[in-house]
Design an enzyme around this catalytic site. Structure first.
Site, mmCIF file in Angstrom:
data_model
loop_
_atom_site.group_PDB
_atom_site.id
_atom_site.type_symbol
_atom_site.label_atom_id
_atom_site.label_comp_id
_atom_site.label_asym_id
_atom_site.label_seq_id
_atom_site.Cartn_x
_atom_site.Cartn_y
_atom_site.Cartn_z
ATOM 1 N N HIS A 195 75.060 64.834 87.872
ATOM 2 C CA HIS A 195 75.453 66.197 88.230
ATOM 3 C C HIS A 195 76.859 66.175 88.790
ATOM 4 O O HIS A 195 77.210 65.295 89.575
ATOM 5 C CB HIS A 195 74.485 66.833 89.228
ATOM 6 C CG HIS A 195 74.109 65.962 90.386
ATOM 7 N ND1 HIS A 195 73.247 64.886 90.248
ATOM 8 C CD2 HIS A 195 74.474 65.985 91.687
ATOM 9 C CE1 HIS A 195 73.099 64.297 91.416
ATOM 10 N NE2 HIS A 195 73.835 64.938 92.312
ATOM 11 N N VAL A 254 69.923 62.703 93.550
ATOM 12 C CA VAL A 254 69.125 63.087 92.381
ATOM 13 C C VAL A 254 69.579 62.237 91.187
ATOM 14 O O VAL A 254 70.755 62.278 90.818
ATOM 15 C CB VAL A 254 69.285 64.589 92.067
ATOM 16 C CG1 VAL A 254 68.444 64.953 90.843
ATOM 17 C CG2 VAL A 254 68.889 65.441 93.263
HETATM 18 P P1 AMP Z 1 73.842 64.310 95.358
HETATM 19 O O1 AMP Z 1 73.769 63.899 96.797
HETATM 20 O O2 AMP Z 1 75.229 64.181 94.780
HETATM 21 O O3 AMP Z 1 72.802 63.634 94.505
HETATM 22 O O4 AMP Z 1 73.566 65.869 95.314
HETATM 23 C C1 AMP Z 1 72.302 66.425 95.100
HETATM 24 C C2 AMP Z 1 72.447 67.915 95.281
HETATM 25 O O5 AMP Z 1 71.362 68.554 94.658
HETATM 26 C C3 AMP Z 1 72.470 68.369 96.735
HETATM 27 O O6 AMP Z 1 73.681 69.081 96.985
HETATM 28 C C4 AMP Z 1 71.243 69.282 96.834
HETATM 29 O O7 AMP Z 1 71.446 70.373 97.689
HETATM 30 C C5 AMP Z 1 71.053 69.715 95.397
HETATM 31 N N1 AMP Z 1 69.702 70.122 95.027
HETATM 32 C C6 AMP Z 1 68.542 69.433 95.248
HETATM 33 N N2 AMP Z 1 67.505 70.104 94.711
HETATM 34 C C7 AMP Z 1 68.023 71.223 94.135
HETATM 35 C C8 AMP Z 1 67.457 72.314 93.418
HETATM 36 N N3 AMP Z 1 66.139 72.409 93.172
HETATM 37 N N4 AMP Z 1 68.285 73.294 92.963
HETATM 38 C C9 AMP Z 1 69.605 73.215 93.190
HETATM 39 N N5 AMP Z 1 70.209 72.202 93.863
HETATM 40 C C10 AMP Z 1 69.420 71.223 94.335
#
Ligand code: AMP
Length: 120
Positions: A105, A101
């Site tokens: 985060h 994303v």
């Molecule tokens: P990354 O691989 O570090 O970019 O982590 C992205 C994280 O976002 C993953 O652990 C997903 O499970 C989480 N994620 C994606 N969409 C959502 C959402 N709508 N609400 C909460 N977490 C999310």
């Protein structure tokens, strides 16, 4: 630096267009439950500002934003009862890290013995 895409899922959460389970919020950050938890506690902390990754956050964010993100880690650890048992923070940044994303985060993991840092 990568241009910020305001259609990413966390931008939509910040605008209230899709729901989240909020854990902590202040002027600069929002923390919410990860929808695909990798540990008993798995919370994501995001800045409210438009930062793609830790790279542009640390280059461009104000001191107040940077302090707030760090203090939010402590607040989430406290809210989730992790201050005594311990926890792990992780921020994927860029392609090699497998960042999915494109809005910065910080993952907060805890609630069990977490094991080695990297699986591969
Ligand atoms: P990354 O691989 O570090 O970019 O982590 C992205 C994280 O976002 C993953 O652990 C997903 O499970 C989480 N994620 C994606 N969409 C959502 C959402 N709508 N609400 C909460 N977490 C999310």
């Amino acid at each position: 630096m990568t241009a910020y895409d305001d259609q990413n899922v966390f931008a939509k959460i910040l605008r209230g267009e899709i729901p989240c389970t909020r854990v902590y919020e202040d002027k600069y950050v929002l923390a919410f439950e990860d929808t695909n938890p990798q540990a008993p506690v798995h919370v994501l902390i995001i800045p409210k500002g438009e930062y793609v990754s830790m790279t542009d956050f640390t280059e461009l964010a104000t001191d107040a934003e940077i302090v707030a993100l760090n203090r939010a880690i402590l607040n989430v650890a406290d809210i989730k009862g992790l201050k005594g048992s311990g926890y792990r923070i992780l921020a994927n940044s860029g392609a090699d890290s497998h960042q999915e994303v494109p809005h910065l985060h910080v993952h907060v993991f805890g609630g069990r013995v977490l094991g080695p840092l990297l699986s591969e």
